[in-house]
Design an enzyme around this catalytic site. Structure first.
Site, PDB file in Angstrom:
ATOM      1  N   HIS A  50       0.743  -1.281   0.137  1.00  0.00           N
ATOM      2  CA  HIS A  50      -0.081  -0.097  -0.015  1.00  0.00           C
ATOM      3  C   HIS A  50       1.048   1.355  -0.138  1.00  0.00           C
ATOM      4  CE1 HIS A  50      -3.580   2.229   1.385  1.00  0.00           C
ATOM      5  NE2 HIS A  50      -2.866   3.096   1.745  1.00  0.00           N
ATOM      6  N   GLU A  51       1.928   1.324   0.898  1.00  0.00           N
ATOM      7  CA  GLU A  51       2.542   2.676   0.955  1.00  0.00           C
ATOM      8  C   GLU A  51       3.558   2.585  -0.297  1.00  0.00           C
ATOM      9  OE1 GLU A  51       1.749   4.622   3.208  1.00  0.00           O
ATOM     10  OE2 GLU A  51       0.589   3.072   4.173  1.00  0.00           O
ATOM     11  N   ILE A  82      -8.109  12.690  11.673  1.00  0.00           N
ATOM     12  CA  ILE A  82      -8.988  13.653  11.269  1.00  0.00           C
ATOM     13  C   ILE A  82      -8.667  14.917  12.262  1.00  0.00           C
ATOM     14  CG2 ILE A  82     -10.951  12.438  10.314  1.00  0.00           C
ATOM     15  CD1 ILE A  82     -12.505  12.668  12.983  1.00  0.00           C
ATOM     16  N   ALA A  92      -5.467  15.402  13.692  1.00  0.00           N
ATOM     17  CA  ALA A  92      -3.960  15.689  13.681  1.00  0.00           C
ATOM     18  C   ALA A  92      -3.370  15.387  12.398  1.00  0.00           C
ATOM     19  CB  ALA A  92      -3.208  14.980  14.847  1.00  0.00           C
ATOM     20  N   GLY A  93      -4.360  15.346  11.078  1.00  0.00           N
ATOM     21  CA  GLY A  93      -3.638  15.259   9.987  1.00  0.00           C
ATOM     22  C   GLY A  93      -4.609  15.672   8.929  1.00  0.00           C
ATOM     23  N   GLY A  94      -4.597  15.201   7.817  1.00  0.00           N
ATOM     24  CA  GLY A  94      -5.017  15.784   6.720  1.00  0.00           C
ATOM     25  C   GLY A  94      -6.470  15.254   5.978  1.00  0.00           C
TER      26      GLY A  94
END
Length: 796
Positions: free
Chosen positions: A576-577, A709, A711-713
């Site tokens: 995935h990464e 949601i 601490a991130g995008g």
């Protein structure tokens, strides 16, 4: 499931086909020319809006997952020149050596000095750079013209200087956290935010971009250039460029506070995760844990001062780090231990000094205020302004998927109860959350004769990476070679690789940090850019600067003399990464602001990552990585067939879990009223009643660790995982149509995938890119089929 309920279930799933694709296509035309708005967070890139966030994997519902977090920090953008075919670094450019000798952040380097940067370098280094950039910005504004050389290139260079240093320190905070580093970042962060607001609200730049859009030359610009201009105009508005002075001042205060809150949120999650430690001395208490888990627990105990700990005799240390937590949930026969560990996990960061409750309320309150200042009804609308979807379309997608998944999930729960009862489980009639993963694993073992722990010896990290790189060579015509020692690293476990094209010329580089380090490293898995491909930032002025990425995972580390032996879920996570990394590294877009993963609408970014996961089930690929680490024996054919059959095991339940996350996210950012009659936990319970067969415990505080949601995008964007799933499944179906056993056809299709999905970056709207690859608009049929619903299309 009886035949009548099966028919209703399949019919419901079938109905979503046309509706799903209609939703996507209708929504896509609304804003696909605009680059994603990146949420303001302590780990945002230099600016929460200039570049996309790092790409974390979703909260994998299969087992609470390795990806339970992370949206990260900023990219670093050092000035890397095209390197030689021998993967050697070019000579360092000269700079102010007296300054560079005392502060590595101020050096002119080719690869970031991850090994040299310390906490005491952060404040003086960042402030020196900010001071220089203030002067650069003032000078650029005085000379700005509505032309590419006088506007876009100076802007990119200003951004790049700060992303170099800010990216280094934030990445180190993600993987090598210390109190001193936290303190330094916290002190200098307001200065960084202030500068980025000044840049984002620059009237001279804003007016120049508008002038380009209105000029006679507009039709002559490339697609990528037009998207950059449209994006900058949109983002400037979303950054408050049009606000009056008093409102702009309030907006800026909100941005500063959101940055601090997001940083504190993530620190609390990390500290709460580290805080839980349970030392076990009686082996009966951990009966059922496989040898790998016992070895890891003993190894953890040794690291905590119990130097005589062994896998056989203990003591054993249980933590909330993913490999430890999941082993207990899936294998510990001690129900009270499962309950204790589960309870600790879902209440992380919800009490005492680490309580995130008030932080969440403040984040939601400030996001709503920000939306109102910008003229929107809620923050979800702000988020959707730069996505393919709209709030209504995203909600509609989740509702349809929930309805289609519900009957299957209910039946799966009944199957679990019946199975546990057949095994004499006292809790069979009252299964709770800490029972689900344990009995699911037992049912999987019984139904498919697969024991995930027994498969670990077939998935050693070296073999998995070899197979992954071989697949990349076949599909995309690239070679990946070790380049350890070429670039400084932050930990001795980190590997560094050089990516070459078919001529042997380097085209990209990447770091890989695979193992869990709970004392200093965030949980989850993510990919991020270190530096983007860019013509404007070329060293020699001719060849574009090459891209560099990093991939970070938290998988089971080596135990004793054994290599890292992976679960199949961990294998999928690496694939995935790597999909994200490929889109960054194989870009052919030379406009740095939209190259690689930059500029791609948020709800399309998961296409290449989810696409790569499909190859884990491809026979030739799986057989190439599944080699016993001691004997070299290939995974038996019958075991491969069982893995294939088990792919859709509990698909309804796993789908509902992701739908719950996405629905809750949208609810909090579109309908929730901070300070109103409902608490955030009331909303969680209400949403869960319609998205979960078993609602959460009353004391469940999962929201306090929902870093995606808060601490991130992914604020008002978690739905993107499901949205992009349609695209990724349909993209993989192109290879199925070509014939997965036809090597030549697969290679030809892979080349086309590379030249479109992977090469074009954010320089073209994602729907247009997809059509260029697939020859048509996306269809949900492949997604339904991959979920075991191959007869749905006919029944629909």
């Amino acid at each position: 499931m009886d035949s009548s309920s099966t028919h209703v279930y399949l019919l419901n799933r079938g109905l979503i086909g046309a509706l799903l694709i209609a939703n996507m296509l209708m929504a896509a035309c609304l804003s696909f020319s605009i680059k994603p708005l990146v949420r303001c967070s302590s780990y945002s890139r230099i600016s929460h809006k200039h570049f996309p966030k790092s790409r974390p994997c979703p909260l994998w519902s299969s087992s609470f997952s390795f990806c339970l977090q992370k949206l990260h920090r900023s990219p670093t953008c050092p000035s890397v020149a095209p390197l030689s075919s021998h993967c050697s670094a070019p000579s360092m450019a000269t700079g102010p050596q007296s300054t560079a000798e005392v502060n590595p952040l101020l050096r002119d380097f080719d690869f970031p000095p991850f090994d040299a940067v310390k906490a005491d370098h952060v404040i003086p280094g960042i402030r020196t750079i900010l001071s220089q950039l203030e002067n650069d910005l003032t000078e650029s504004e005085s000379k700005v013209e509505p032309s590419w050389p006088k506007l876009v290139e100076p802007l990119e260079k200003i951004l790049d200087k700060l992303t170099v240093a800010w990216g280094v320190v934030n990445h180190l905070k993600s993987v090598k956290d210390t109190p001193e580093l936290r303190s330094a970042i916290e002190e200098v962060q307001p200065d960084k935010v202030k500068f980025m607001l000044r840049l984002g609200q620059s009237k001279p730049f804003y007016n120049a971009f508008k002038a380009i859009q209105e000029s006679p030359e507009w039709p002559t610009l490339s697609d990528a250039q037009k998207r950059i201009v449209e994006s900058r105009i949109k983002e400037a508005v979303l950054e408050g460029v049009s606000l009056e002075d008093d409102k702009k001042e309030h907006f800026n205060k909100i941005q500063q506070e959101l940055e601090k809150l997001s940083q504190k949120f993530e620190e609390n999650v990390l500290d709460a995760t580290k805080k839980f430690e349970k030392l076990i001395t009686d082996k009966k208490e951990i009966e059922g844990l496989p040898a790998t888990a016992l070895g890891l627990a003993a190894q953890t105990a040794v690291s905590k001062g119990h130097e005589n700990a062994t896998a056989e005799n203990g003591p054993w240390m249980i933590t909330l780090d993913a490999p430890s937590f999941l082993s207990v949930m899936q294998h510990a026969r001690n129900r009270s231990l499962r309950k204790e560990v589960y309870h600790a996990y879902v209440t992380r960061a919800s009490s005492g000094d680490l309580d995130n409750t008030e932080i969440i309320d403040q984040i939601l309150k400030l996001r709503l205020e920000k939306a109102k200042l910008l003229g929107y009804n809620n923050y979800a609308e702000v988020s959707m302004a730069t996505k393919m979807a709209t709030v209504d379309k995203a909600e509609g997608l989740l509702e349809k998927l929930c309805s289609a998944s519900w009957d299957a999930a209910v039946q799966e729960m009944e199957d679990l109860k019946n199975f546990s009862k057949s095994q004499g489980a006292a809790e069979a009639d009252d299964l709770s959350h800490w029972d689900l993963n344990f009995w699911s694993e037992r049912l999987r073992e019984s139904k498919y004769d697969i024991n995930e722990e027994e498969l670990r010896p077939f998935f050693s990290l070296p073999k998995v990476m070899d197979g992954l790189f071989s697949l990349a060579k076949m599909l995309f015509g690239i070679d990946i070679e070790p380049a350890d020692g070429l670039a400084p690293v932050w930990n001795s476990d980190v590997r560094f690789y050089c990516v070459k094209d078919s001529t042997g010329s380097p085209i990209a580089y990447f770091y890989f940090d695979p193992y869990s380090r709970p004392s200093e490293k965030r949980g989850g898995a993510w990919m991020d850019e270190v530096v983007a491909r860019s013509r404007a930032l070329s060293r020699d002025g001719t060849k574009a600067r090459l891209p560099i990425a990093h991939m970070v995972c938290n998988q089971t580390p080596p135990v004793g003399n054994k290599p890292s032996l992976m679960t199949f879920r961990e294998v999928e996570t690496v694939f995935h990464e790597f999909g994200h990394a490929l889109q960054h590294m194989l870009t052919k877009q030379d406009e740095g602001l939209v190259s690689g993963i930059r500029g791609i609408e948020w709800d399309a970014v998961e296409l290449p990552s989810q696409f790569m996961e499909n190859w884990c089930y491809h026979r030739d690929t799986l057989m190439s990585i599944a080699k016993h680490y001691e004997t070299g024996e290939t995974l038996p054919e019958d075991v491969y067939l069982k893995l294939l059959a088990a792919r859709t095991f509990r698909a309804g339940s796993l789908s509902l879990r992701q739908i719950k996350f996405g629905t809750l996210d949208l609810e909090l950012h579109s309908k929730y009223v901070p300070g109103g009659s409902e608490t955030i936990y009331d909303v969680d319970q209400r949403v869960s009643k319609r998205t979960q067969v078993i609602p959460p415990l009353p004391e469940d505080r999962f929201l306090c660790s929902f870093s995606h949601i808060f601490a991130g995008g992914y604020a008002a964007g978690y739905y993107s995982y499901k949205w992009a799933e349609v695209l990724s499944a349909d993209a993989f179906s192109a290879f199925e149509d070509a014939g997965l056993d036809d090597k030549k056809a697969v290679e030809e299709t892979g080349k086309k995938f590379r030249e479109t999905i992977l090469a074009l970056g954010g320089g073209k709207a994602p729907l247009e890119v997809f059509v260029e690859f697939r020859g048509r608009e996306p269809s949900p049929e492949a997604l339904l089929r991959h979920n075991g619903l191959s007869s749905v299309t006919a029944s629909a």
